[in-house]
Design an enzyme around this catalytic site. Structure first.
Site, short mmCIF file in Angstrom:
data_model
loop_
_atom_site.label_atom_id
_atom_site.label_comp_id
_atom_site.label_asym_id
_atom_site.label_seq_id
_atom_site.Cartn_x
_atom_site.Cartn_y
_atom_site.Cartn_z
N ALA A 1 -4.23 -3.47 8.86
CA ALA A 1 -3.12 -2.55 9.48
C ALA A 1 -1.82 -2.92 9.56
O ALA A 1 -1.12 -3.23 10.77
CB ALA A 1 -3.75 -2.40 11.01
N LYS B 1 -0.26 -12.97 12.73
CA LYS B 1 1.08 -12.64 13.17
C LYS B 1 1.14 -11.62 14.12
O LYS B 1 1.79 -11.52 14.85
CB LYS B 1 1.95 -11.96 11.78
CG LYS B 1 2.21 -13.22 10.81
CD LYS B 1 3.01 -12.85 9.76
CE LYS B 1 3.58 -13.88 8.78
NZ LYS B 1 4.51 -13.35 7.67
N GLY C 1 -0.62 -5.82 8.72
CA GLY C 1 -0.39 -7.12 9.46
C GLY C 1 -0.55 -7.29 10.84
O GLY C 1 -0.77 -8.33 11.32
N TYR D 1 3.74 3.50 -8.57
CA TYR D 1 4.39 2.12 -8.03
C TYR D 1 5.45 1.63 -9.07
O TYR D 1 5.25 1.43 -10.46
CB TYR D 1 3.15 1.08 -8.10
CG TYR D 1 1.93 1.42 -6.99
CD1 TYR D 1 1.96 2.65 -6.17
CD2 TYR D 1 0.72 1.07 -7.07
CE1 TYR D 1 1.10 2.68 -5.34
CE2 TYR D 1 -0.04 1.17 -6.23
CZ TYR D 1 -0.22 2.09 -5.47
OH TYR D 1 -0.89 2.41 -4.41
N PRO E 1 -6.84 -2.51 5.44
CA PRO E 1 -7.62 -3.24 6.34
C PRO E 1 -7.19 -4.04 7.38
O PRO E 1 -7.92 -4.47 8.48
CB PRO E 1 -8.54 -4.05 5.52
CG PRO E 1 -7.85 -4.48 4.38
CD PRO E 1 -6.93 -3.27 4.14
#
Length: 302
Positions: A200, A207, A202, A51, A198
């Site tokens: 997916a 939303k 968003g 990262y 978990p």
């Protein structure tokens, strides 16, 4: 915040951890999110040497230094950036692992890593060599425990046969139920699942379709998502969708923690509230299982 035991380890991790990949490189903003996580009772922080070219590890280590003995730091190894830092290659060799761990320790500013994870894996890897490196690092005190981050069935199966790993990080959500195939085996071996993704991407938040695109998600078409997502919320009236999503994943005892990312304090607090909400009833779980697909990973099988 409730805690769960990670595999056979002595780590009792918070039911929600912080997936640090989405923290970004603005340290002031990342610091606010990490502090909010600590305030909420989160004790598990998951990063990787990949990262932001290691900057993520530096930010995480710096912000957890004052509470190092009260938290668990997990990082990952196996991907090597090239000199131009525009691509990376896969290297699960013992030589790389034993070099990379010292680089991660330096960036994290700590003497040990609580959970060291192989960041991927293929069936053609020399798994025995990888496991030997992890075991040596445990004996030397550089790491406390190790696991893998993979959803490939053949890789998972090999590691459960040839190692004493304590965790498997897998993408798992209501829209991606592939890990359920492996829960009986992992439970039998007392290996915990760390559930990434978990929500997916968003789709399983308030939303919903704002996060969808015309390509759909995994084996769900856009039209299927359009039909399904409102139902997931309406059928469990009184619950927000991210409550339902996170509680569904945590309903499985093989899951030690859900690890959603958070790019804002507000997002983090919403996820923590969801994890602290009431557990799903058996009737609610049955409804969710009927509405969603019991996906299966079709490739990378023996």
């Amino acid at each position: 915040m409730k805690n769960r035991r990670l595999g056979n380890s002595e780590l009792f991790v918070s039911e929600i951890g912080l997936g640090c990949m989405s923290l970004g490189t603005v340290e002031s903003q990342a610091s606010e999110i990490i502090q909010a996580a600590l305030d909420e009772g989160i004790n598990y922080f998951d990063t990787a040497d990949l990262y932001n070219f290691g900057v993520n590890e530096e930010i995480v280590g710096k912000n957890l230094k004052s509470v190092r003995e009260q938290v668990y730091i997990a990082t990952k190894v196996g991907n090597r950036w090239n000199e131009n830092k525009d691509s990376w290659s896969w290297d699960p060799s013992g030589t790389h692992i034993k070099t990379a761990v010292k680089d991660s320790l330096k960036r994290l500013g700590t003497d040990y890593i609580d959970l060291y994870q192989l960041h991927g894996g293929t069936i053609s890897d020399n798994i025995e060599e990888t496991v030997e490196a992890f075991e040596e690092l445990k004996k030397e005190g550089y790491i406390r425990y190790y696991g893998i981050s993979s959803i490939r069935p053949n890789v998972i199966k090999k590691f459960t046969e040839k190692s004493d790993l304590d965790s498997v990080m897998m993408q798992y959500s209501l829209l991606d139920r592939r890990p359920e195939e492996w829960m009986p085996l992992l439970e039998n071996k007392q290996i915990s699942i760390i559930a990434r993704g978990p929500l997916a991407k968003g789709l399983l938040s308030e939303k919903m379709l704002e996060k969808a695109n015309e390509d759909g998600y995994l084996d769900y078409s856009y039209q299927e998502l359009k039909d399904l997502l409102p139902q997931l919320k309406d059928k469990l009236s009184g619950r927000k969708l991210n409550d339902t999503a996170l509680q569904f994943v945590l309903s499985h005892q093989s899951v030690a923690a859900v690890v959603p990312g958070a790019s804002s304090v507000q997002q983090l607090r919403e996820n923590c509230r969801a994890v602290n909400s009431s557990s799903l009833t058996e009737a609610e779980l049955d409804v969710l299982k009927q509405l969603t697909k019991a996906n299966k990973y079709e490739s990378h099988r023996e």
